[in-house]
Motif scaffolding. Sequence first.
Motif, mmCIF file in Angstrom:
data_model
loop_
_atom_site.group_PDB
_atom_site.id
_atom_site.type_symbol
_atom_site.label_atom_id
_atom_site.label_comp_id
_atom_site.label_asym_id
_atom_site.label_seq_id
_atom_site.Cartn_x
_atom_site.Cartn_y
_atom_site.Cartn_z
ATOM 1 N N ALA A 1 3.391 -2.932 7.310
ATOM 2 C CA ALA A 1 2.724 -3.581 8.366
ATOM 3 C C ALA A 1 1.012 -3.863 8.364
ATOM 4 N N ALA A 2 0.552 -3.016 7.718
ATOM 5 C CA ALA A 2 -0.975 -3.282 7.514
ATOM 6 C C ALA A 2 -1.037 -4.273 6.285
ATOM 7 N N ALA A 3 -0.249 -4.284 5.365
ATOM 8 C CA ALA A 3 -0.110 -5.395 4.418
ATOM 9 C C ALA A 3 0.470 -6.629 4.824
ATOM 10 N N ARG A 4 1.086 -6.762 6.141
ATOM 11 C CA ARG A 4 1.862 -8.082 6.676
ATOM 12 C C ARG A 4 2.565 -8.586 5.348
ATOM 13 N N ARG A 5 3.240 -7.885 4.602
ATOM 14 C CA ARG A 5 4.066 -8.656 3.714
ATOM 15 C C ARG A 5 5.141 -7.542 3.466
ATOM 16 N N TRP A 6 6.342 -7.583 2.778
ATOM 17 C CA TRP A 6 7.401 -7.008 2.325
ATOM 18 C C TRP A 6 7.290 -6.683 0.869
ATOM 19 N N VAL A 7 7.887 -5.628 0.249
ATOM 20 C CA VAL A 7 7.607 -5.308 -0.788
ATOM 21 C C VAL A 7 8.375 -6.385 -1.931
ATOM 22 N N PHE A 8 7.742 -6.502 -3.150
ATOM 23 C CA PHE A 8 8.503 -7.373 -4.027
ATOM 24 C C PHE A 8 9.855 -6.930 -4.389
ATOM 25 N N GLU A 9 10.135 -5.887 -4.506
ATOM 26 C CA GLU A 9 11.481 -5.317 -4.816
ATOM 27 C C GLU A 9 11.913 -4.331 -3.832
ATOM 28 N N PRO A 10 12.743 -4.664 -2.543
ATOM 29 C CA PRO A 10 13.107 -3.763 -1.664
ATOM 30 C C PRO A 10 13.823 -2.674 -2.365
ATOM 31 N N LEU A 11 14.875 -3.030 -3.061
ATOM 32 C CA LEU A 11 15.614 -1.866 -3.864
ATOM 33 C C LEU A 11 15.018 -0.861 -4.354
#
Lengths: 588, 206
Positions: free
Chosen positions: A265-275
């Motif tokens: 949430a602090a980064a306002r982005r999703w991880v590049f590799e969710p797995l």
Amino acid sequence: MTDATTEATHSGGTAGAVPAEDPTAFGWLNTADHKRIGRLFIACSLLFALAGAIADLLVRFDLASSSGHTVLNGDSFVQVFTFTRDALVFGMLIPLFLGIAIYVVPLQVGAPNIAFGRAAALSFWGWLVSAGVLVGAYIANGGPGGGFSDGVDLHLLALAGLVISLLTGAICVAVTTLTMRAPGMYMDRTPPFAWSALVTASMLVVSLGVVLGQIVILYIEHRYGPRFLGGNYGIWSRIDWMYRTPQLFIYVVPVLGVVAEIMLAAARRWVFEPLALYFTMGLVGLFGFGAWANFGITDEGADIVDGLEGIVLVGLYAGALAGVSGLLALLGFTLWQSRNRPRPRSGAVSLTRPNTAVVAAFGAGTLIAVAALVGLIGTGVDWLQIAGRGTDGNAPLRFTTWVTGQQSLLIYGAGLLGGLAALHWWAPKIWGRRLSELAGFASLLAIGVGALVAWLGPTLSGVFTEQPQFVYGAPLLTTRYGSQVDDSGAEGLSALGAVGVVIVLVGVALVVLNLLVSVAMRKGAETEADPWDGLTPEWLLPSPPPLGPAAALPELTSGTPLLDAELNGNGLNGSGAAAERAAEEVPA
Amino acid sequence: MADTTSTLEAPQPGRYSVPGPPPRPRSQLVGTGFAIAAGAMAVAGALGHYMARRHASGIDPGHDWLAGQSVPNPQLVYALITLLVSVVTAHWAVWASARGERSHTWVGMALTLVMGLAFFNMVMFSLNRMGLEIGSGEWATLAFAVTGLSLAILIVGMFYLGLMTLRSLGGSVGRDRSTPLGAAVFFWDFAVLAWAATWYVVYVVK
């Protein structure tokens, strides 16, 4: 809707009537709503945190004197020692995160309620009654090593009740994540905390099952048998793996979920590799399976660390360390990637405007990594020392207060800091009010510093004075302890540990006080639905969500619908990682 | 603690577009699977403890592990065979349920429950004949504990099957509602397997 029932329909036909929640105080007793059950678990587990820390303080004060017991006596020392572990693990650590999971996971996956709501309620009441009976057994001199035989039997029955209750709650959480996700919410899009709750619940099912079998044997042996397992003194050595590493890593996997939620949430982005996110958390849970590390079943088992079991232990810690460090690296990389990402509004949480939740999450994640590293070093030293040249009369670290240090690091440090982060993060969703940031930072500071001091004292004592961790294995360790602690410096280091526990106790008291003032006395600021600019689906709902099952389910296409909406508002399509890749092309 | 009694606010367009909770037929099956995992670990842990103690006793050549106890295995074998047949009738019930054949479902469940009761009758007879006294020695105590754990799981299985049978009598059975019955039979399969493992370790290998 004010009818007695809420008629819910679905695309396949009528789903049937679901009972409405009783809004009165009586409704707390017969509730099957996950929101109330979660709140009950959270509130009661914090009381056990206070009780456990106070008991730990008594033990450490007693160890701070080389002239014998000062606060407790021989019998009560053993029981207060074991009560400390019972209260902190089965009273606080597992139920706290189970309560948070019961509240948050259904909201995160878009489920109308927790799976088997009545079973979840039974889990709470069973846990509470069993915990009460356990305390009663201790008071009646019935803990491990206690002199009241019927009380010891009662203690074992209460422990079985605790295990079965927590197992039931864990199954409810796991089934919710696996089978009750909203349409469109696939497993590879599950929010991090829901995934971490699934990992912990699954590992609790397999590990607490083992201890249940042990308790059955211990009960039969103690109540009817010829006491070939050592009677009341043989109990602890056969179940204490539940309170030690690597098993403790299973209990703190939800902390990693909290860390991931807040950092993303602090980064306002999703991880590049969710797995990778899911895999690393799963790795910690898998390698935390402590039943493999149980050498207390046979009397000779405690000395076999030099064989295959030594390699297994080293491998467990290495795997846990790989999982934790991999997750933290992934989150760190995500934060670095988002360094230039504009914040949609001023209230959003970020690393440049840290609040209690962010700092506590950062601290908790770091302490888990430290605990895994320290555990790997300690087990490796034990293994190399014994395998290479025998013990030379030196006690293996895992029989010394080194273990107490690890427990302090993971229970007080990771567990309480992670719990603090989760409570501050989800307080708006759970109670509709923010907790006081001032009290939050004070408690954060106290718990963090206290946990480090409580870790350092016994750890240094274990390394330099070989002070045995009390109540491991054979009975009558009192004399062994007495012979090794005199003039060794252990008493001073125990006093240092006691100071740490005092500081932790102040921190826990501040957390409870903060909840009382901000929530119970309604002094905390009321919040909107999404005060942090969170990413996950629970922030779509009002704060707090109304009681009772949802009349309609959200249609979700990812675990980060708010992030998707933000990206789509910038003219981008897609969700999750796909939208993130597209976002790279958006000028800041 | 702030409580409100209303249901969710009006759905936001595009966010709450699916009306009402869908049916969750797999929840009971998955929950049963987790319960089975916990039970399996409990039995495995107890049997592991039993085997570890037996191994430890073997180190001492003067130690009589069985303490002169004789084990009448024929009756226990018949009991196991009865349980295995009950697995077949249980699956017959699920098979019939999935095809909407209610009478076959009920006959299958009734036979399963009757054979379950017969099993308990045989086991109790065998244990009485053995004169197994709890607390009379290490083997007797451990055998009692491990056997008791497996029997407790079978009792839970019987209760689960009985509950699902009553639900089927109430109409909760049919092509689209056979999963709960299947979940109960799934648990029964596990309970039988747990007993078979216990029987082999405690009464065959001893």
